[in-house]
Motif scaffolding. Sequence first.
Motif, PDB file in Angstrom:
ATOM      1  N   TYR A 213       0.837  -1.195   0.198  1.00 12.99           N
ATOM      2  CA  TYR A 213       0.006   0.041   0.022  1.00 12.99           C
ATOM      3  C   TYR A 213       0.818   1.276   0.000  1.00 12.99           C
ATOM      4  N   ILE A 214       2.145   1.159  -0.127  1.00 12.04           N
ATOM      5  CA  ILE A 214       3.186   2.191  -0.038  1.00 12.04           C
ATOM      6  C   ILE A 214       3.676   2.251  -1.480  1.00 12.04           C
ATOM      7  N   ARG A 215       3.301   3.138  -2.400  1.00 11.32           N
ATOM      8  CA  ARG A 215       4.036   3.267  -3.567  1.00 11.32           C
ATOM      9  C   ARG A 215       5.167   4.319  -3.453  1.00 11.32           C
ATOM     10  N   HIS A 216       6.416   4.024  -3.896  1.00  6.41           N
ATOM     11  CA  HIS A 216       7.622   5.146  -3.847  1.00  6.41           C
ATOM     12  C   HIS A 216       7.930   5.381  -5.122  1.00  6.41           C
ATOM     13  N   GLY A 217       8.607   6.899  -4.860  1.00  3.34           N
ATOM     14  CA  GLY A 217       9.194   7.005  -6.325  1.00  3.34           C
ATOM     15  C   GLY A 217       8.546   7.831  -7.225  1.00  3.34           C
ATOM     16  N   LEU A 232      -4.773  -0.333  -8.131  1.00  2.00           N
ATOM     17  CA  LEU A 232      -6.154  -0.766  -8.488  1.00  2.00           C
ATOM     18  C   LEU A 232      -5.758  -2.272  -9.079  1.00  2.00           C
ATOM     19  N   ALA A 233      -4.610  -2.497  -9.473  1.00  2.00           N
ATOM     20  CA  ALA A 233      -4.484  -4.034  -9.786  1.00  2.00           C
ATOM     21  C   ALA A 233      -4.033  -4.964  -8.924  1.00  2.00           C
ATOM     22  N   LEU A 234      -4.149  -4.441  -7.623  1.00  4.33           N
ATOM     23  CA  LEU A 234      -3.695  -5.189  -6.405  1.00  4.33           C
ATOM     24  C   LEU A 234      -4.862  -6.289  -6.208  1.00  4.33           C
ATOM     25  N   PRO A 235      -4.438  -7.750  -5.495  1.00  3.90           N
ATOM     26  CA  PRO A 235      -5.771  -8.403  -5.428  1.00  3.90           C
ATOM     27  C   PRO A 235      -6.805  -7.829  -4.356  1.00  3.90           C
ATOM     28  N   SER A 236      -6.207  -7.247  -3.354  1.00  4.44           N
ATOM     29  CA  SER A 236      -7.002  -6.537  -2.576  1.00  4.44           C
ATOM     30  C   SER A 236      -6.490  -4.853  -2.724  1.00  4.44           C
ATOM     31  N   PRO A 237      -7.144  -4.187  -3.521  1.00 11.38           N
ATOM     32  CA  PRO A 237      -7.016  -2.814  -3.611  1.00 11.38           C
ATOM     33  C   PRO A 237      -7.326  -1.980  -2.650  1.00 11.38           C
ATOM     34  N   PRO A 238      -6.890  -0.806  -2.393  1.00 15.35           N
ATOM     35  CA  PRO A 238      -7.263   0.072  -1.132  1.00 15.35           C
ATOM     36  C   PRO A 238      -8.575   0.569  -1.542  1.00 15.35           C
ATOM     37  N   THR A 239      -9.291   1.323  -0.468  1.00 15.69           N
ATOM     38  CA  THR A 239     -10.556   2.067  -0.599  1.00 15.69           C
ATOM     39  C   THR A 239     -10.088   3.329  -0.482  1.00 15.69           C
ATOM     40  N   ALA A 240      -9.063   3.789  -0.205  1.00 13.94           N
ATOM     41  CA  ALA A 240      -8.772   5.268   0.078  1.00 13.94           C
ATOM     42  C   ALA A 240      -7.274   5.542  -0.105  1.00 13.94           C
ATOM     43  N   VAL A 241      -6.968   6.496  -0.734  1.00 13.53           N
ATOM     44  CA  VAL A 241      -5.669   6.816  -1.133  1.00 13.53           C
ATOM     45  C   VAL A 241      -5.096   8.200  -1.044  1.00 13.53           C
ATOM     46  N   PHE A 242      -4.000   8.335  -0.092  1.00  7.35           N
ATOM     47  CA  PHE A 242      -3.280   9.680   0.047  1.00  7.35           C
ATOM     48  C   PHE A 242      -2.389   9.771  -1.015  1.00  7.35           C
ATOM     49  N   CYS A 243      -2.305  11.036  -1.764  1.00 10.48           N
ATOM     50  CA  CYS A 243      -1.247  11.356  -2.920  1.00 10.48           C
ATOM     51  C   CYS A 243      -0.541  12.291  -2.075  1.00 10.48           C
ATOM     52  N   PHE A 244       0.863  12.104  -2.374  1.00  8.18           N
ATOM     53  CA  PHE A 244       1.858  12.787  -1.672  1.00  8.18           C
ATOM     54  C   PHE A 244       2.008  14.370  -2.255  1.00  8.18           C
ATOM     55  N   ASN A 245       1.485  14.754  -3.551  1.00  9.02           N
ATOM     56  CA  ASN A 245       1.609  15.900  -3.926  1.00  9.02           C
ATOM     57  C   ASN A 245       0.374  16.293  -4.791  1.00  9.02           C
ATOM     58  N   ASN A 246       0.109  17.306  -5.538  1.00  6.01           N
ATOM     59  CA  ASN A 246      -0.990  17.816  -6.101  1.00  6.01           C
ATOM     60  C   ASN A 246      -0.721  17.114  -7.607  1.00  6.01           C
ATOM     61  N   LEU A 247       0.245  17.119  -8.297  1.00  7.51           N
ATOM     62  CA  LEU A 247       0.227  16.481  -9.600  1.00  7.51           C
ATOM     63  C   LEU A 247       0.094  15.079  -9.687  1.00  7.51           C
ATOM     64  N   VAL A 248       0.594  14.502  -8.616  1.00  8.12           N
ATOM     65  CA  VAL A 248       0.535  13.129  -8.470  1.00  8.12           C
ATOM     66  C   VAL A 248      -0.993  12.660  -8.355  1.00  8.12           C
ATOM     67  N   THR A 249      -1.598  13.755  -7.507  1.00 10.05           N
ATOM     68  CA  THR A 249      -3.230  13.519  -7.519  1.00 10.05           C
ATOM     69  C   THR A 249      -3.978  13.537  -8.619  1.00 10.05           C
ATOM     70  N   VAL A 250      -3.326  14.450  -9.565  1.00  8.41           N
ATOM     71  CA  VAL A 250      -4.198  14.515 -11.070  1.00  8.41           C
ATOM     72  C   VAL A 250      -3.814  13.244 -11.610  1.00  8.41           C
ATOM     73  N   GLY A 251      -2.775  12.519 -11.794  1.00  7.88           N
ATOM     74  CA  GLY A 251      -2.457  11.438 -12.402  1.00  7.88           C
ATOM     75  C   GLY A 251      -3.136  10.105 -11.716  1.00  7.88           C
ATOM     76  N   ALA A 252      -3.298  10.167 -10.364  1.00  5.98           N
ATOM     77  CA  ALA A 252      -4.318   9.011  -9.741  1.00  5.98           C
ATOM     78  C   ALA A 252      -5.630   9.447 -10.314  1.00  5.98           C
ATOM     79  N   LEU A 253      -6.329  10.668 -10.282  1.00  7.03           N
ATOM     80  CA  LEU A 253      -7.533  10.731 -10.460  1.00  7.03           C
ATOM     81  C   LEU A 253      -7.961  10.431 -12.043  1.00  7.03           C
TER      82      LEU A 253
END
Lengths: 334, 334
Positions: A213-217, A232-253
């Motif tokens: 549940y921790i993705r580095h780098g 999202l591809a994990l066998p048990s994907p998370p139901t909540a995600v904290f994104c370490f900055n704004n642009l990472v959030t845009v990509g995640a969305l």
Amino acid sequence: MAGIRDVAKLAGVSTATVTRALRDEASVTPETKAKVRAAAARLDYVPSAAARALSQGRSSLLGLFVPDIVNPFYAEVAQGMADRAAEANYHCVIASSHLNPERERQLVTSLHDGTLAGLAATTVGTDESFTSALTGQRGPLVLVDRRPRGIRAPLVRTDNRKVTREAVGQFFAMGHTKVAMISGPRDFDTACQRLSGFRLAYKDAGLPLRDEYIRHGHLGEAGGLAAMRELLALPSPPTAVFCFNNLVTVGALMAIRTAGLKVPGDISILAFDDMSLFPLVDPPITAIAQPAYQMGRAAADLLLRQLGGEKSPADVVLPATLIERESLAPPGFN
Amino acid sequence: MAGIRDVAKLAGVSTATVTRALRDEASVTPETKAKVRAAAARLDYVPSAAARALSQGRSSLLGLFVPDIVNPFYAEVAQGMADRAAEANYHCVIASSHLNPERERQLVTSLHDGTLAGLAATTVGTDESFTSALTGQRGPLVLVDRRPRGIRAPLVRTDNRKVTREAVGQFFAMGHTKVAMISGPRDFDTACQRLSGFRLAYKDAGLPLRDEYIRHGHLGEAGGLAAMRELLALPSPPTAVFCFNNLVTVGALMAIRTAGLKVPGDISILAFDDMSLFPLVDPPITAIAQPAYQMGRAAADLLLRQLGGEKSPADVVLPATLIERESLAPPGFN
């Protein structure tokens, strides 16, 4: 074109006082400063970098090194820094390394020679040749947002760990148990501090944290997109995600949208660093906002104080604020 | 630290060839350039601005002046420019005037002295003292996005008028008759060109344009917010609005949201300049995308060609593209 003598004459002070007043030095009274500024404005007096360097042996340029000027966080830092610098008749130039440590080192080396009166830097480089180039700068140095290992200089930052711990705690309070974080590079101390806050929130909740549940780098939109796909591809994907900055959030969305999933129904999202469009996104994005503009002002202020003779001013820690919008909901919410 | 002689020795060429190769001059073959670059990289050779200025009488810094670095359009131009410059061993610094003509003039004056090898500029200043300061720069000058009156220099731009005419035409094709434009300052030629395209679209549709549907002089989010409020307060408010840039669009969307109205049900929105979050906004925003990164590369390229001896290269006009999303609908659509 008007010279410093004309300004001194009109203001009824010495040329040395004009210089000190325009540099906003504490030894000049506010009244005198106002008088000098009015005279300079009336005469359209602009001390050129060259003239200033010749007369005072130094440049009127402050530099800001940022890793990625496309990130509006750094653009706002730059704006704050330029505004504060302008008040003391300094100008700012920005250099962006595009997250490339090699280019960053070359930039530092290439501006090594007195072009800049002082430098504020958020750096991506971590190796020794870089830190020695950075500390070898001629003028004062201020760090913004993070401190590279081995560099002693005043730092302007927010309390990353504390605000993250509290904000991520909301996921657990809502009943989430599968909470992931998309983090930055391991050698970024901001990423480390936010990760540490994230781990503390897990500890506060008394829950075990799975390594997966921790993705580095990850940095930038592409990094956020890739990391969210992996989650999202994990066998048990998370139901909540904290994104370490704004642009990472845009990509995640983008990854969530592409996968046909909904925020917050399928997955809750919390961003570090706000963006002006986050309130208009579907759904509006909950974010931890850093006072970027104020951080830029504080960085300029630390440089000006050092240029004015102050030795090693203390770090400046500014508050970050959780802005609650609609991207967090209990798991299974629809 | 390795010097130019070491690079020349390792690459088996003269020091003059090293210089020319690292400046990406056309007189050096691609094979030799590759050999020199490999040698420079292996030896960790960085020509400092000072060393370069001393040995060649000029700086290795290119400058980019922008009105507002918080606008991601300019940040992407900066990134493109820095990437192209790096290929020729130049570095870039950015200066943002925060839409303040006085600060812009001071920046130009203060960098007047050979700090920069060349300057690319999108300017807000229009008065004579500014244009003379700009044309008095020592190195070559390139204009980006718009040409201030009286300045002859190569310009990198998109075909603002044509793309606007076509895109705004879609409003009329959908049946809108009350179409407004939030435009920029009257003396910005980009605003003029986009306004001209807007007027042409009205003409194509054979419809009369009410003066009150054109709001002049708005920049930034605050400008977009204010202009949209004025439009919504008209006795006969528009059913479709074309926003002259991205930040103006963000402000306009905020005003619509605050007024409790819906896009595109109550009002259709078309933006000039895309943003990475526009696809994620509720609803996704239809936008005319300029190739900002490519424009930055082209600007650097024009500077490098002039530094290499080419006299007055021609303007570069790049295509802008309409990206259709969901913020346009026929009037009364729900």
